[in-house]
Design a protein around this motif. Structure first.
Motif, PDB file in Angstrom:
ATOM      1  N   ARG A 117      -2.937   2.978  -0.314  1.00 27.12           N
ATOM      2  CA  ARG A 117      -3.923   1.914  -0.141  1.00 27.12           C
ATOM      3  C   ARG A 117      -5.345   2.462  -0.323  1.00 27.12           C
ATOM      4  N   GLU A 118      -5.569   3.653   0.183  1.00 20.37           N
ATOM      5  CA  GLU A 118      -6.880   4.293   0.040  1.00 20.37           C
ATOM      6  C   GLU A 118      -7.208   4.548  -1.429  1.00 20.37           C
ATOM      7  N   LEU A 119      -6.224   5.034  -2.172  1.00 21.45           N
ATOM      8  CA  LEU A 119      -6.454   5.310  -3.588  1.00 21.45           C
ATOM      9  C   LEU A 119      -6.779   4.038  -4.366  1.00 21.45           C
ATOM     10  N   ILE A 120      -6.061   2.960  -4.072  1.00 20.63           N
ATOM     11  CA  ILE A 120      -6.253   1.721  -4.833  1.00 20.63           C
ATOM     12  C   ILE A 120      -7.510   0.975  -4.408  1.00 20.63           C
ATOM     13  N   GLN A 121      -7.697   0.808  -3.091  1.00 20.05           N
ATOM     14  CA  GLN A 121      -8.801  -0.017  -2.609  1.00 20.05           C
ATOM     15  C   GLN A 121     -10.127   0.735  -2.514  1.00 20.05           C
ATOM     16  N   LYS A 122     -10.089   1.945  -2.007  1.00 23.24           N
ATOM     17  CA  LYS A 122     -11.329   2.694  -1.801  1.00 23.24           C
ATOM     18  C   LYS A 122     -11.745   3.475  -3.046  1.00 23.24           C
ATOM     19  N   GLU A 123     -10.790   4.220  -3.611  1.00 28.41           N
ATOM     20  CA  GLU A 123     -11.114   5.075  -4.750  1.00 28.41           C
ATOM     21  C   GLU A 123     -11.094   4.321  -6.079  1.00 28.41           C
ATOM     22  N   LYS A 124     -10.465   3.135  -6.100  1.00 29.68           N
ATOM     23  CA  LYS A 124     -10.399   2.305  -7.302  1.00 29.68           C
ATOM     24  C   LYS A 124      -9.742   3.045  -8.471  1.00 29.68           C
ATOM     25  N   VAL A 125      -8.642   3.730  -8.203  1.00 27.11           N
ATOM     26  CA  VAL A 125      -7.971   4.456  -9.267  1.00 27.11           C
ATOM     27  C   VAL A 125      -7.303   3.472 -10.229  1.00 27.11           C
ATOM     28  N   SER A 126      -7.171   3.889 -11.472  1.00 27.78           N
ATOM     29  CA  SER A 126      -6.536   3.050 -12.490  1.00 27.78           C
ATOM     30  C   SER A 126      -5.026   3.197 -12.499  1.00 27.78           C
ATOM     31  N   VAL A 127      -4.521   4.293 -11.941  1.00 33.02           N
ATOM     32  CA  VAL A 127      -3.088   4.578 -11.914  1.00 33.02           C
ATOM     33  C   VAL A 127      -2.852   5.656 -10.870  1.00 33.02           C
ATOM     34  N   VAL A 128      -1.638   5.710 -10.350  1.00 38.43           N
ATOM     35  CA  VAL A 128      -1.252   6.752  -9.395  1.00 38.43           C
ATOM     36  C   VAL A 128       0.018   7.436  -9.900  1.00 38.43           C
ATOM     37  N   PHE A 129       0.025   8.760  -9.834  1.00 40.02           N
ATOM     38  CA  PHE A 129       1.210   9.544 -10.132  1.00 40.02           C
ATOM     39  C   PHE A 129       1.631  10.209  -8.832  1.00 40.02           C
ATOM     40  N   GLY A 130       2.867   9.921  -8.360  1.00 40.56           N
ATOM     41  CA  GLY A 130       3.204  10.533  -7.096  1.00 40.56           C
ATOM     42  C   GLY A 130       4.519  10.122  -6.486  1.00 40.56           C
ATOM     43  N   CYS A 131       4.713  10.622  -5.258  1.00 44.52           N
ATOM     44  CA  CYS A 131       5.919  10.495  -4.433  1.00 44.52           C
ATOM     45  C   CYS A 131       7.019  11.428  -4.946  1.00 44.52           C
ATOM     46  N   TRP A 132       7.906  11.791  -4.026  1.00 44.89           N
ATOM     47  CA  TRP A 132       9.109  12.534  -4.389  1.00 44.89           C
ATOM     48  C   TRP A 132      10.314  11.839  -3.762  1.00 44.89           C
ATOM     49  N   THR A 133      10.354  11.812  -2.444  1.00 47.37           N
ATOM     50  CA  THR A 133      11.504  11.199  -1.783  1.00 47.37           C
ATOM     51  C   THR A 133      11.489   9.687  -1.976  1.00 47.37           C
ATOM     52  N   SER A 134      12.670   9.096  -1.905  1.00 47.21           N
ATOM     53  CA  SER A 134      12.752   7.639  -2.027  1.00 47.21           C
ATOM     54  C   SER A 134      12.124   6.945  -0.829  1.00 47.21           C
ATOM     55  N   VAL A 135      12.165   7.597   0.331  1.00 47.99           N
ATOM     56  CA  VAL A 135      11.551   6.970   1.501  1.00 47.99           C
ATOM     57  C   VAL A 135      10.037   6.894   1.326  1.00 47.99           C
ATOM     58  N   SER A 136       9.455   7.863   0.648  1.00 44.80           N
ATOM     59  CA  SER A 136       8.011   7.789   0.375  1.00 44.80           C
ATOM     60  C   SER A 136       7.726   6.696  -0.647  1.00 44.80           C
ATOM     61  N   ARG A 137       8.592   6.587  -1.651  1.00 41.96           N
ATOM     62  CA  ARG A 137       8.400   5.526  -2.653  1.00 41.96           C
ATOM     63  C   ARG A 137       8.574   4.145  -2.029  1.00 41.96           C
ATOM     64  N   LYS A 138       9.587   3.988  -1.193  1.00 41.34           N
ATOM     65  CA  LYS A 138       9.795   2.712  -0.500  1.00 41.34           C
ATOM     66  C   LYS A 138       8.608   2.380   0.403  1.00 41.34           C
ATOM     67  N   SER A 139       7.980   3.413   0.956  1.00 39.96           N
ATOM     68  CA  SER A 139       6.831   3.206   1.832  1.00 39.96           C
ATOM     69  C   SER A 139       5.637   2.640   1.067  1.00 39.96           C
ATOM     70  N   VAL A 140       5.408   3.150  -0.143  1.00 39.84           N
ATOM     71  CA  VAL A 140       4.219   2.729  -0.894  1.00 39.84           C
ATOM     72  C   VAL A 140       4.462   1.482  -1.740  1.00 39.84           C
ATOM     73  N   LEU A 141       5.727   1.154  -2.020  1.00 41.15           N
ATOM     74  CA  LEU A 141       6.026   0.054  -2.931  1.00 41.15           C
ATOM     75  C   LEU A 141       5.361  -1.262  -2.538  1.00 41.15           C
ATOM     76  N   PRO A 142       5.413  -1.692  -1.259  1.00 43.05           N
ATOM     77  CA  PRO A 142       4.736  -2.948  -0.900  1.00 43.05           C
ATOM     78  C   PRO A 142       3.233  -2.912  -1.140  1.00 43.05           C
ATOM     79  N   VAL A 143       2.632  -1.723  -1.003  1.00 41.53           N
ATOM     80  CA  VAL A 143       1.194  -1.588  -1.220  1.00 41.53           C
ATOM     81  C   VAL A 143       0.858  -1.811  -2.692  1.00 41.53           C
ATOM     82  N   PHE A 144       1.628  -1.173  -3.579  1.00 35.80           N
ATOM     83  CA  PHE A 144       1.364  -1.330  -5.010  1.00 35.80           C
ATOM     84  C   PHE A 144       1.615  -2.760  -5.466  1.00 35.80           C
TER      85      PHE A 144
END
Length: 471
Positions: A117-144
Motif C-alpha cells: 500500500r505504501e509503494l502504490i499510494q505514497k511512492e506512486k510506483v508504476s509497477v511492483v516486483f516482489g513476494c516469494w511465499t504464497s502467503v505474502s502474495r495472498k496478503s498483498v493481492l487485495p491491495v493491488f
C-alpha cells in the motif's frame, strides 16, 4: 437496451496506446480476439498528469531482506536492481530513468500488505516486483486489486489463482510439480511407489500437495502410500521427521516431494546427511531449493537429490553465459556479500524476465499508465537465459515456460536429467482438483475473468453493442 460492463475492467487507454504504437521489439502481435476487448465499451481511464510523464519512473521492489525468507529473497532484490541498472544504461524506459524503491517486509506477511500500500499510494510506483511465499502474495493481492496496482510475482506457486492485477512469472504446478512427480514415477526416476509430501505449513505446500494427492490417486497410488507432513516457518529440528520417512519407506521405492521454504532447508538437508539418507535410497525433489539455498550447506552428501525448476545456472546457452557474467560483475561492483560466490537461480531469471517484459510493454504502450501497460504485457516475449523464447499468456497472465529436472552436484550446481522440448502453457486452475477442473482464467474478451466457468459476454448482441465504442 443497455449492456452492463463489469467495473473491474478499466479504460480503453491501453488498447488505443498499443494499437497506435504497434508491436515493439521483443513482442509478438496479439490474436485478433484481443482487439475486441470489452474495455472498449468503457470511458477512458483518467490520464496521468503531465508531471507524472516526466522525471524518473518509480519501480517498487517488495522482498524480505530479513527474517526467515531473506535467504531466498535478497538475491531477487539484487537481480532486480541489476536489471533496472541495465535498462537505465540503455536509455531507460520512454527515455526516462527507472528509480527503484526498495522496501523490506521482513518475512512478516501482514507487513507485506502495508508495504504494498505504501509503494502504490505514497511512492506512486508504476509497477511492483516482489513476494516469494504464497502467503505474502495472498496478503498483498487485495491491495493491488483495490488500488489497481500492478504486481509481477516471480516464484513457482500452487496455482488456483489468476488476477487482473498480477502477472505470474514463476511456474504453475503443471510446469514444475506434476512433471517432477511423473519423472519420479518413471523408470529413469526410480519408479517410486510411495510418496512423502513434506512442506512448510502454509498455502503453497498445502495446495500443491492437494493437487499432487489427486494426481497420484488418479495414477492408482493408494492413500496408504502417501505420507503428508508440515513444519512451521523457521523449523530446524528434522531428526524425527527424517526417521519417520525412513520407516515409512522401508522395503518400497519411495520419493520425497519437498515444498519446504526458506532457511528451514538448511537443517532439513543436513539431517538427511546425518541419517545417511542418500538419493539412491530415497530421492528428494525440491520445488523451493536452488543454487542460492545450497550455498549455505555442504552439498556432497546430497549428490543425486533433485530439484525441478524452469531454469538452472548450469544451462549452457549464450544467453545464460551473459546473464551469469553480468550478475557476477554486478555483485563484484556493488560489493555484495560473498560476491565471488554468488549464483543465479530460477526466481532470479523470472525476476529478470518480468522486468524486461514490463519495460517492453511500457515502451509499446507509450506510457507507464497501469491500464495501458497491462494491455500491452500480454504476448510480450523475452529470449531468456534458459535459451528459450518465453512469452506472456494474455489470457491467464502466466508465462509459458520450459521444465527442467536436475540432480544436485557436489559443487552445489545441478545436472539436468530431464527437460521439456520447449515452453509449456501454465494451467492457472488444476484439472486434477474436481472443483477447479472446469474453471477458466481468461482476461481477454469475452471472458474477462480469472475464476469463471462460463464467459461473461456470450451473445452476439453484446459483442455488437461493445464494438462501436471501440472506434
Amino acid at each position: 437496451m443497455k449492456i452492463r460492463i463489469p467495473t473491474i475492467l478499466v479504460g480503453v487507454l491501453g488498447l488505443i496506446a498499443g494499437a497506435c504504437k504497434g508491436p515493439s521489439a521483443g513482442t509478438s502481435p496479439a490474436p485478433a480476439e484481443s482487439a475486441k476487448a470489452p474495455d472498449a465499451a468503457l470511458a477512458p481511464a483518467p490520464a496521468e498528469t503531465a508531471a507524472s510523464e516526466t522525471g524518473p519512473i518509480k519501480v517498487g521492489i517488495l522482498h524480505s531482506l530479513s527474517g526467515t525468507m531473506a535467504i531466498s529473497e535478497t538475491s531477487l532484490k539484487d537481480v532486480a536492481l541489476m536489471t533496472i541498472e541495465q535498462i537505465n544504461q540503455a536509455g531507460g524506459v520512454l527515455k526516462r530513468k527507472l528509480e527503484p524503491v526498495v522496501v523490506d517486509p521482513a518475512s512478516n506477511w501482514p507487513l507485506f500488505a502495508e508495504k504494498a500500500r505504501e509503494l502504490i499510494q505514497k511512492e506512486k510506483v508504476s509497477v511492483v516486483f516482489g513476494c516469494w511465499t504464497s502467503v505474502s502474495r495472498k496478503s498483498v493481492l487485495p491491495v493491488f486489486e483495490e488500488l489497481n496496482g500492478l504486481l509481477f510475482y516471480p516464484v513457482q506457486y500452487e496455482g488456483e489463482e489468476s488476477s487482473y492485477n498480477v502477472f505470474y512469472t514463476g511456474a504453475a504446478p503443471n510446469q514444475q510439480a506434476i512433471p517432477a512427480v511423473e519423472y519420479l514415477m518413471g523408470a529413469k526416476g526410480g519408479g517410486a511407489k510411495k510418496w512423502v509430501l513434506l512442506g512448510t505449513d502454509y498455502v503453497y505446500p498445502r495446495t500443491t500437495n492437494k493437487i499432487l494427492r489427486y494426481f497420484l490417486t488418479s495414477k492408482g497410488v493408494p492413500e496408504a502410500n502417501i505420507m503428508e507432513k508440515y513444519t512451521p516457518f523457521g523449523h530446524s529440528d528434522y531428526q524425527t521427521i527424517v526417521a519417520d520417512v525412513k520407516k515409512f519407506a522401508a522395503g518400497t521405492p519411495t520419493a520425497v516431494v519437498s515444498t519446504i521454504n526458506g532457511d528451514s532447508n538448511v537443517p532439513f538437508y543436513k539431517e538427511l546427511a546425518n541419517q545417511g539418507l542418500k538419493a539412491s535410497d530415497i530421492p528428494v525433489v525440491a520445488f523451493s531449493v536452488g543454487e542460492e539455498e545450497l550455498r549455505g550447506i555442504d552439498t556432497k552428501p546430497l549428490v543425486g537429490h533433485l530439484a525441478a525448476w524452469n531454469y538452472f545456472m548450469s544451462i549452457d546457452t549464450p544467453e545464460n553465459k551473459k546473464f551469469i557474467a553480468d550478475w557476477k560483475a554486478y555483485a563484484k561492483a556493488k560489493n555484495l556479500p560473498d560476491a565471488d560466490k554468488r549464483v543465479t537461480n530460477d526466481p532470479m531469471e523470472a525476476t529478470y524476465i518480468g522486468i524486461k517484459m514490463w519495460a517492453q510493454a511500457a515502451e509499446q504502450a507509450g506510457t507507464t499508465n497501469i491500464d495501458a501497460v497491462r494491455q500491452a504485457i500480454g504476448y510480450q516475449t523475452v529470449k531468456a537465459p534458459s535459451g528459450f523464447v518465453i512469452s506472456m499468456d494474455a489470457k491467464n497472465h502466466h508465462l509459458h515456460k520450459p521444465v527442467f529436472i536436475a540432480e544436485v552436484k557436489a559443487d552445489g550446481q545441478f545436472q539436468v536429467v530431464e527437460k521439456t522440448e520447449g515452453p509449456i502453457r501454465a494451467q492457472a486452475w488444476s484439472p486434477f482438483i474436481p472443483e477447479s477442473s472446469k474453471k477458466v482464467a481468461d482476461w481477454t474478451f469475452p471472458w474477462v475473468c480469472g475464476n469463471c466457468t462460463e464467459a461473461k459476454f456470450k451473445s452476439e448482441a453484446a459483442v455488437a453493442a461493445a464494438e462501436p465504442a471501440a472506434k
